[in-house]
Design an enzyme around this catalytic site. Structure first.
Site, PDB file in Angstrom:
ATOM      1  N   ARG A   1       0.925  -0.673   0.129  1.00 29.26           N
ATOM      2  CA  ARG A   1       0.353   0.046   0.012  1.00 29.26           C
ATOM      3  C   ARG A   1       0.905   1.608  -0.432  1.00 29.26           C
ATOM      4  O   ARG A   1       2.350   1.240   0.487  1.00 29.26           O
ATOM      5  CB  ARG A   1      -1.359  -0.089   1.132  1.00 29.26           C
ATOM      6  CG  ARG A   1      -2.002  -0.986   1.343  1.00 29.26           C
ATOM      7  CD  ARG A   1      -2.902  -0.423   0.252  1.00 29.26           C
ATOM      8  NE  ARG A   1      -4.004  -1.141   0.118  1.00 29.26           N
ATOM      9  CZ  ARG A   1      -4.761  -2.196  -0.647  1.00 29.26           C
ATOM     10  NH1 ARG A   1      -3.568  -2.325  -1.935  1.00 29.26           N
ATOM     11  NH2 ARG A   1      -5.565  -3.088  -0.574  1.00 29.26           N
TER      12      ARG A   1
ATOM     13  N   HIS B   1      -0.747  -0.301  -9.962  1.00 36.19           N
ATOM     14  CA  HIS B   1      -2.051  -0.758  -9.382  1.00 36.19           C
ATOM     15  C   HIS B   1      -2.598  -2.150  -9.736  1.00 36.19           C
ATOM     16  O   HIS B   1      -3.638  -2.500  -9.977  1.00 36.19           O
ATOM     17  CB  HIS B   1      -3.414  -0.245  -8.468  1.00 36.19           C
ATOM     18  CG  HIS B   1      -3.711  -0.959  -7.078  1.00 36.19           C
ATOM     19  ND1 HIS B   1      -4.144  -0.093  -5.734  1.00 36.19           N
ATOM     20  CD2 HIS B   1      -3.676  -2.577  -6.925  1.00 36.19           C
ATOM     21  CE1 HIS B   1      -4.195  -1.251  -4.878  1.00 36.19           C
ATOM     22  NE2 HIS B   1      -4.298  -2.364  -5.564  1.00 36.19           N
TER      23      HIS B   1
HETATM   24  P1  NAP Z   1      -1.777 -10.692   5.291  1.00 37.71           P
HETATM   25  O1  NAP Z   1      -2.103 -12.378   4.641  1.00 37.71           O
HETATM   26  O2  NAP Z   1      -2.938 -10.410   6.340  1.00 37.71           O
HETATM   27  O3  NAP Z   1      -0.535 -10.808   5.195  1.00 37.71           O
HETATM   28  C1  NAP Z   1       0.414  -9.965   6.266  1.00 37.71           C
HETATM   29  C2  NAP Z   1       1.257  -9.932   6.996  1.00 37.71           C
HETATM   30  O4  NAP Z   1       1.576  -8.719   6.901  1.00 37.71           O
HETATM   31  C3  NAP Z   1       1.362 -11.027   7.853  1.00 37.71           C
HETATM   32  O5  NAP Z   1       2.617 -11.764   7.654  1.00 37.71           O
HETATM   33  C4  NAP Z   1       1.545  -9.938   8.884  1.00 37.71           C
HETATM   34  O6  NAP Z   1       2.133 -10.564  10.077  1.00 37.71           O
HETATM   35  C5  NAP Z   1       2.300  -9.131   8.686  1.00 37.71           C
HETATM   36  N1  NAP Z   1       2.095  -7.727   9.515  1.00 37.71           N
HETATM   37  C6  NAP Z   1       0.986  -6.983   9.718  1.00 37.71           C
HETATM   38  N2  NAP Z   1       1.223  -6.325  10.434  1.00 37.71           N
HETATM   39  C7  NAP Z   1       2.045  -5.334  10.855  1.00 37.71           C
HETATM   40  C8  NAP Z   1       3.369  -4.781  11.864  1.00 37.71           C
HETATM   41  N3  NAP Z   1       2.892  -3.998  12.305  1.00 37.71           N
HETATM   42  N4  NAP Z   1       4.625  -5.493  11.744  1.00 37.71           N
HETATM   43  C9  NAP Z   1       4.777  -6.975  10.807  1.00 37.71           C
HETATM   44  N5  NAP Z   1       4.594  -7.151  10.274  1.00 37.71           N
HETATM   45  C10 NAP Z   1       2.884  -7.016  10.734  1.00 37.71           C
HETATM   46  O7  NAP Z   1      -1.841 -10.524   3.696  1.00 37.71           O
HETATM   47  P2  NAP Z   1      -1.949 -10.581   2.226  1.00 37.71           P
HETATM   48  O8  NAP Z   1      -2.939 -11.397   1.649  1.00 37.71           O
HETATM   49  O9  NAP Z   1      -0.282 -11.006   2.481  1.00 37.71           O
HETATM   50  O10 NAP Z   1      -1.854  -9.355   1.608  1.00 37.71           O
HETATM   51  C11 NAP Z   1      -0.573  -8.136   1.789  1.00 37.71           C
HETATM   52  C12 NAP Z   1      -1.058  -6.825   1.566  1.00 37.71           C
HETATM   53  O11 NAP Z   1      -0.509  -6.944   0.064  1.00 37.71           O
HETATM   54  C13 NAP Z   1      -2.853  -6.242   1.145  1.00 37.71           C
HETATM   55  O12 NAP Z   1      -3.272  -6.503   3.217  1.00 37.71           O
HETATM   56  C14 NAP Z   1      -3.452  -5.324   0.503  1.00 37.71           C
HETATM   57  O13 NAP Z   1      -2.683  -3.797   0.744  1.00 37.71           O
HETATM   58  C15 NAP Z   1      -2.021  -5.856  -0.958  1.00 37.71           C
HETATM   59  N6  NAP Z   1      -2.451  -6.055  -2.156  1.00 37.71           N
HETATM   60  C16 NAP Z   1      -1.468  -5.327  -2.572  1.00 37.71           C
HETATM   61  C17 NAP Z   1      -2.580  -5.938  -4.367  1.00 37.71           C
HETATM   62  C18 NAP Z   1      -2.041  -4.964  -5.518  1.00 37.71           C
HETATM   63  O14 NAP Z   1      -2.703  -5.308  -6.559  1.00 37.71           O
HETATM   64  N7  NAP Z   1      -0.984  -4.486  -5.250  1.00 37.71           N
HETATM   65  C19 NAP Z   1      -3.648  -6.924  -4.528  1.00 37.71           C
HETATM   66  C20 NAP Z   1      -3.165  -7.726  -3.392  1.00 37.71           C
HETATM   67  C21 NAP Z   1      -2.367  -6.683  -1.944  1.00 37.71           C
HETATM   68  P3  NAP Z   1       1.314 -11.355  10.995  1.00 37.71           P
HETATM   69  O15 NAP Z   1       1.609 -12.609  10.176  1.00 37.71           O
HETATM   70  O16 NAP Z   1       1.993 -11.781  12.343  1.00 37.71           O
HETATM   71  O17 NAP Z   1       0.129 -11.273  10.959  1.00 37.71           O
END
Ligand code: NAP
Length: 309
Positions: free
Chosen positions: A224, A272
């Site tokens: 993000r 994006h």
């Molecule tokens: P997810 O499964 O919820 O994983 C989030 C990761 O971030 C987890 O490992 C979490 O730790 C870690 N995290 C959260 N808060 C943190 C903090 N304060 N300090 C350290 N680590 C932290 O999410 P995801 O499915 O992988 O997606 C991640 C993000 O990618 C989405 O939220 C979205 O913003 C972005 N995204 C972008 C696109 C694009 O096209 N650009 C597409 C899809 C998603 P824990 O494992 O310990 O909970």
């Protein structure tokens, strides 16, 4: 008959209508999908951010809100939302993100921009190092971050991953918490951001943290835009502390025409497109969650409203 309100906008309706109907039938669910079910009859809400739908309060009968997006920062703070919220984890989206991240890491690792020569270019025969000597760090080891970390490790990059809670992933150095962040940054010649936007991650990559990266490091952000302090990044790019930034997400999207990222020679902008939810695979996730809810089983991918993701 289960009534499913599709509140994810008209263009997506065309894309999802058929895929959702097929997935519901395959899951053995008798469901009626519509964009116009009223609050008193709606059992489930399929949702993606759109201007026409933001008040969940009247939908008292709804058993869950099922997001088509992985990132839920736009909805998680909505005070009218009292129903359980599940976010999207979609194998198609994960595959797409792995391809985007691997491709852009390889572009920078191999120095593709410099090494693809045309007539008139300097003939500098300086081959890139092997992946084994190019440390990469992935911030966020969730669905997407862990898949990207694994794919990069399979190419022999020494991969460090960072998350909130400690992880164990074969072949990946896993660090956690703010105490692990210094080490995660200090060796990262290429840094990939795959964190959700929360109060704990907003502005994480500020001037001080950018300065912790090795000189000339590359930043790739498909997470993000708000994870990065834009001005600090521009200053670090100007000084050469950061060699290049490949950015897919921004504080304001589309990126405003006068934003300095457009003109900066060391910034690559993608609109994006790193990865999107794929209707066919995502519809199966939605149907499975409705099946679970109807059977009294726990929902998949429930959002922790307190943590914000
Ligand atoms: P997810 O499964 O919820 O994983 C989030 C990761 O971030 C987890 O490992 C979490 O730790 C870690 N995290 C959260 N808060 C943190 C903090 N304060 N300090 C350290 N680590 C932290 O999410 P995801 O499915 O992988 O997606 C991640 C993000 O990618 C989405 O939220 C979205 O913003 C972005 N995204 C972008 C696109 C694009 O096209 N650009 C597409 C899809 C998603 P824990 O494992 O310990 O909970």
């Amino acid at each position: 008959m289960i009534k499913v309100l599709f509140a994810a906008g008209w263009p997506r309706w065309k894309q999802y209508k058929h895929a959702l109907s097929m997935a519901m039938a395959k899951a053995g669910l008798e469901a009626e999908l519509s964009q116009s079910h009223g609050p008193e009859e709606t059992d489930y809400i399929v949702y993606a951010p759109n201007r026409r739908f933001s008040d969940f309060a009247p939908y008292k009968r709804a058993k869950a809100v099922l997001s088509l997006w992985a990132g839920v920062e736009d909805i998680v703070t909505n005070e009218t939302l009292t129903q359980p919220l599940a976010r999207m984890v979609d194998s198609g989206m994960t595959e797409g993100m792995v391809e985007y991240v691997t491709g852009h890491v390889l572009r920078h690792h191999l120095g593709m921009d410099a090494h693809i020569v045309n007539p008139g270019h300097d003939w500098i025969a300086k081959p890139p190092p092997l992946a084994r000597s190019r440390p990469v760090t992935v911030l966020g080891l969730g669905e997407l971050g862990a898949a990207c970390a694994r794919s990069l490790a399979a190419l022999n990059f020494p991969v460090t991953g960072w998350s909130r809670s400690k992880k164990r992933l074969r072949g990946i150095r896993c660090l956690a918490g703010l105490e692990g962040l210094d080490a995660a940054l200090s060796e990262a010649e290429i840094l990939v951001l795959l964190l959700p936007l929360t109060t704990g991650t907003e502005g994480l990559l500020d001037a001080q943290r950018l300065a912790q990266l090795p000189n000339g490091a590359v930043v790739i952000n498909p997470g993000r835009g708000q994870l990065i302090d834009d001005n600090a990044l521009l200053a670090a790019l100007d000084s050469g502390q950061i060699g290049h930034a490949t950015l897919d997400v921004f504080r304001e999207e589309p990126l405003p025409e006068d934003h300095p990222f457009w003109a900066h020679p060391s910034v690559t902008v993608t609109p994006h497109i790193a990865s999107e939810t794929r209707a066919e695979t995502a519809a199966q996730v939605i149907a499975e969650n409705i099946r679970r809810s109807e059977a009294g089983e726990p929902l998949l991918h429930l959002v922790d409203r307190k943590a914000g993701y």
